[in-house]
Design an enzyme around this catalytic site. Structure first.
Site, short mmCIF file in Angstrom:
data_model
loop_
_atom_site.label_atom_id
_atom_site.label_comp_id
_atom_site.label_asym_id
_atom_site.label_seq_id
_atom_site.Cartn_x
_atom_site.Cartn_y
_atom_site.Cartn_z
N LYS A 39 0.82 -1.22 0.00
CA LYS A 39 0.00 0.00 0.00
C LYS A 39 0.85 1.27 0.00
O LYS A 39 0.44 2.30 -0.51
CB LYS A 39 -0.95 0.00 1.19
N GLU A 57 -10.78 6.76 2.79
CA GLU A 57 -11.65 5.90 3.59
C GLU A 57 -10.90 4.60 3.80
O GLU A 57 -10.04 4.21 3.01
CB GLU A 57 -12.98 5.66 2.89
N SER A 82 2.25 -9.67 -0.51
CA SER A 82 1.81 -8.27 -0.52
C SER A 82 2.04 -7.56 0.80
O SER A 82 2.23 -6.34 0.83
CB SER A 82 0.32 -8.20 -0.90
C1 LIG Z 1 -4.95 -4.10 1.34
C2 LIG Z 1 -4.18 -5.35 1.16
C3 LIG Z 1 -4.46 -6.25 0.10
C4 LIG Z 1 -5.60 -6.07 -0.87
O1 LIG Z 1 -5.49 -5.00 -1.73
P1 LIG Z 1 -5.17 -5.12 -3.29
O2 LIG Z 1 -5.54 -3.78 -3.80
O3 LIG Z 1 -6.00 -6.22 -3.86
O4 LIG Z 1 -3.74 -5.41 -3.42
C5 LIG Z 1 -3.64 -7.36 -0.06
N1 LIG Z 1 -2.63 -7.62 0.80
C6 LIG Z 1 -2.35 -6.80 1.84
C7 LIG Z 1 -1.23 -7.15 2.75
C8 LIG Z 1 -3.11 -5.65 2.06
O5 LIG Z 1 -2.82 -4.85 3.10
#
Ligand SMILES: *Cc1c(COP(=O)(O)O)cnc(C)c1O
Length: 408
Positions: free
Chosen positions: A86, A108, A376
């Site tokens: 993010k 938000e 992620s």
């Molecule tokens: C917010 C989040 C996601 C989901 O968001 P995408 O826009 O689909 O990438 C995935 N993994 C983590 C660790 C997150 O914080």
């Protein structure tokens, strides 16, 4: 993409008249930045100094041996500042806010991760920051609310409607309409009206650019398959975009929750429960009923628990470029557990969806092939959710003791 921000049949910008000028301003600053090579350099430098970029790829030697198939590599987005991909999006948008000469940001947030990332960016750039959050989420996500406030943001609990994410979105739009001159709305994923899906994907493409180069440097070849979890779709777009022109299979993994047949999931592209519609300013697959009412979604991972999905991914599904699969809560917990034990890395519950699907496919692949999983985010910041998900009795006892101390 055609002129109006469509990707095949999906996307667009369904805006109230009053927001058209602000979106035009955003489209212009974004297209200027994209056309200016020094902007991307500035962005990369910012991320190198502030968010540990380039994040490494890690060879998961023990998992590879365990499954006996493809070689497994992990792209380490968990090593970003604030613990997830993010940061790439919010810092990129921060640079655009600076270019527009605005000094206030709003966002938000549901689970709170995007709120924390936005508050961090605002602190760093010296912007005022207001975060809208459903009152139910404020209660559920106290640790994230605590951090947003410590970082200097104002957190506004929204009590309208069902007091969750979509009500917070409405409230944030109301704020934006009244403060357009000073304020930018930091959308958190590759969804919403044009140019957000494309712009957020562009910032996240730093993941795929690095990963492609790193695979070639380290292995001299590209992976056969790349796996990423899909909430709104931004981390998936980020890593996939590095491989669109290559002979690489791309697999998006959605939250199958309690099972695709249970109705309790957040799978828009791998289930038959979603249909095409227009909501929240854009056209995509939504989990909605025949009257266009959004359905209740469920996932063990708050970040995947969303009714819509990136219009770019809906298009890539229809074109057959990305395959979509689901991982259930139970599969995710198993994958998370195995990854911690075998590699000593702790994926976020969201990311563990990508691991779970990769683990289903790795054993049937040849040892010459490579799998790349996008981690992620990191799971250690999710200790409350993960400890609950593991139903750890010692953790429960700890929380009870804490509560007792405060009551004494
Ligand atoms: C917010 C989040 C996601 C989901 O968001 P995408 O826009 O689909 O990438 C995935 N993994 C983590 C660790 C997150 O914080």
């Amino acid at each position: 993409m055609n002129k109006t921000g469509y990707f095949g049949n999906f996307g667009g910008a369904f805006l109230p008249e009053i927001l058209v000028a602000t979106f035009d301003e955003l489209k212009n600053v974004y297209s200027d930045a994209k056309g200016d090579p020094t902007f991307w350099q500035e962005y990369e430098q910012l991320m190198a100094g502030y968010s540990c970029r380039p994040t490494p790829i890690t060879f998961a030697e023990n998992l590879t041996r365990h499954f006996g198939g493809a070689k497994i590599f992990i792209k380490r987005e968990d090593l970003n500042h604030t613990g997830a991909h993010k940061a790439n999006n919010v810092m990129g948008q921060g640079l655009l806010v600076k270019r527009m000469g605005k000094r206030r940001v709003i966002a938000e947030t549901g689970a709170g991760q995007h709120g924390v990332a936005t508050a961090t960016m605002a602190a760093r750039f010296g912007f005022d920051c207001t975060i809208y959050m459903g009152v139910v989420d404020v209660e559920r996500q106290r640790p994230n609310v605590f951090w947003m406030e410590q970082l200097g943001a104002t957190v506004v609990p929204v009590t309208d409607g069902t007091a969750i994410l979509k009500d917070a979105i409405n409230e944030a739009f109301r704020d934006w309409v009244s403060n357009m001159d000073s304020t930018h709305y930091v959308l958190g994923t590759a969804c919403g009206p044009h140019p957000f899906p494309e712009m957020v994907s562009w910032f996240q493409s730093i993941i795929g650019k690095e990963a492609r180069r790193q695979m070639l440097e380290s292995e001299g070849r590209l992976p056969s398959k790349v796996f990423a979890c899909v909430g709104g779709g931004s981390n998936a777009m980020g890593i996939f975009s590095g491989f669109f022109d290559d002979d690489v299979k791309l697999v998006g993994v959605e939250a199958a929750g309690r099972g695709l047949d249970s109705g309790e999931h957040a799978s828009r592209l791998c289930s038959n429960d979603a249909s095409i519609g227009v909501a929240q300013g854009y056209k995509t697959y939504f989990l909605q009923d025949e009257d266009g009412q959004m359905k209740e979604t469920h996932s063990i991972a708050a970040g995947l628990d969303y009714v819509g999905v990136s219009p770019i991914l809906s298009d890539l599904k229809e074109k057959g470029r990305v395959r979509f699969e689901g991982a259930t809560d139970v599969e995710v917990i198993d994958a998370l557990s195995l990854t911690m034990r075998k590699e000593g890395v702790i994926p976020a519950l969201e990311s563990a969806h990508a691991f779970a699907q990769a683990f289903k496919e790795a054993p049937d692949m040849s040892t010459d092939e490579i799998i790349l999983i996008n981690q992620s985010g990191r799971g250690d910041k999710d200790i409350f959710t993960i400890a609950d998900a593991f139903d750890d009795p010692k953790w429960k006892q700890f929380i009870i003791e804490k509560a007792r101390q405060y009551n004494a």
